[in-house]
Write an enzyme that holds these catalytic residues in place. Structure first.
Site, PDB file in Angstrom:
ATOM      1  N   LYS A  53       0.846  -1.191   0.005  1.00  0.00           N
ATOM      2  CA  LYS A  53      -0.070  -0.062  -0.059  1.00  0.00           C
ATOM      3  C   LYS A  53       1.016   1.357  -0.156  1.00  0.00           C
ATOM      4  CE  LYS A  53      -4.062  -1.955   2.490  1.00  0.00           C
ATOM      5  NZ  LYS A  53      -4.699  -1.679   3.499  1.00  0.00           N
ATOM      6  N   ALA A  69      -0.943   0.850   6.227  1.00  0.00           N
ATOM      7  CA  ALA A  69      -1.231  -0.093   7.195  1.00  0.00           C
ATOM      8  C   ALA A  69      -2.371  -1.117   6.737  1.00  0.00           C
ATOM      9  CB  ALA A  69      -1.751   0.694   8.363  1.00  0.00           C
ATOM     10  N   ASP A  70      -2.218  -2.207   7.376  1.00  0.00           N
ATOM     11  CA  ASP A  70      -3.344  -3.061   7.193  1.00  0.00           C
ATOM     12  C   ASP A  70      -3.772  -4.181   8.299  1.00  0.00           C
ATOM     13  OD1 ASP A  70      -5.292  -4.330   4.865  1.00  0.00           O
ATOM     14  OD2 ASP A  70      -4.422  -6.074   5.801  1.00  0.00           O
ATOM     15  N   THR A  71      -4.881  -4.392   8.846  1.00  0.00           N
ATOM     16  CA  THR A  71      -5.497  -4.933  10.018  1.00  0.00           C
ATOM     17  C   THR A  71      -6.257  -6.218   9.519  1.00  0.00           C
ATOM     18  OG1 THR A  71      -5.501  -2.892  11.154  1.00  0.00           O
ATOM     19  CG2 THR A  71      -6.632  -4.699  12.108  1.00  0.00           C
ATOM     20  N   GLY A 106      -0.277  -4.715  10.251  1.00  0.00           N
ATOM     21  CA  GLY A 106       1.128  -4.511   9.647  1.00  0.00           C
ATOM     22  C   GLY A 106       1.119  -3.027   9.306  1.00  0.00           C
TER      23      GLY A 106
END
Length: 192
Positions: A53, A69-71, A106
C-alpha cells in the site's frame, strides 16, 4: 517533523489515531488489490500488504514519508476481513463469540525520496464474551461492523463484546502507536 507524512489509507480510525498523537498528515488512500494468499504467517502477510500500500502511493510523491497499514482478525487460522454483507457479519460475530482471537496490523513506512522502507507488524489478542443473537442483530443494525476487520470496532459499540485484551489496544483499533513511534524514529522523526 520536517518531512510530510502521507497516510495511504482512508480509514477514519487511523486518521483519528494520528490526530490523537498530534501528527500532521495528508491522506492519499492506496487502491491496490488486497487479495491475500492462504498462509498461516499472518504477521508477515499484513506487514507485506502494508508495504504494498505504501509503495503504491509513494510513486506519486518526490518527498515525504508514506504510511501504509493493514489490519486483519484471525480465529482458528482463518482470516476475518471486512464483512461483505450483513450475513457475513453475523457469521463472523457468531464465530468470535466466547473466543480468544488475534488482531494483526501491518505497518510500513516508505521514504518517497529514497525508497528506503521498513515494515513490521503487531499482534494483540482479544477475548469476546458469549454474544446473544439479539446482541449480534442489534450490533449489525447499528451499521458499525460493516467496514471493520472481524466485523467489530473496539473503539465503538464493539467494545461491549470485549471481555479481555492482551497486547496493544491501538493495534486492535488499527494502528499500533507504540510501534509506529519507534518506526518513525528510525526515519529521524521524533514525536516528543
Amino acid at each position: 517533523m520536517l518531512k510530510s507524512l502521507i497516510l495511504a489509507s482512508a480509514s477514519p480510525r487511523r486518521q483519528e489515531l494520528l490526530n490523537q498523537i498530534g501528527l500532521k498528515f495528508i491522506t492519499d488512500p492506496s487502491d491496490i488489490d488486497e487479495d491475500m494468499p492462504a498462509t498461516a504467517d499472518f504477521g508477515n502477510l499484513v506487514a507485506e500488504l502494508a508495504l504494498r500500500k505504501a509503495l503504491a502511493v509513494s510513486g506519486k510523491y518526490e518527498n515525504g514519508i508514506i504510511l501504509g497499514a493493514d489490519t486483519i482478525v484471525v480465529l482458528d487460522n482463518e482470516i476475518f476481513g471486512k464483512p461483505a454483507d450483513r450475513s457475513c457479519a453475523r457469521k463472523m460475530l457468531s464465530r468470535l463469540s466466547g473466543c480468544w482471537h488475534s488482531v494483526f496490523t501491518g505497518v510500513a513506512l516508505v521514504d518517497a525520496a529514497t525508497n528506503h522502507s521498513i515494515n513490521q507488524f503487531e499482534e494483540s489478542q482479544v477475548k469476546f464474551k458469549n454474544l446473544t443473537e439479539s446482541e449480534i442483530q442489534n450490533y449489525i443494525d447499528s451499521g458499525e461492523p460493516m467496514d471493520k476487520a472481524g466485523a467489530y470496532g473496539i473503539q465503538g459499540k464493539g467494545a461491549l463484546f470485549v471481555e479481555k485484551i492482551c497486547g496493544d489496544y491501538y493495534n486492535i483499533v488499527g494502528l499500533p502507536l507504540f510501534r509506529l513511534n519507534n518506526m518513525l524514529k528510525s526515519f529521524g522523526i521524533n514525536l516528543l
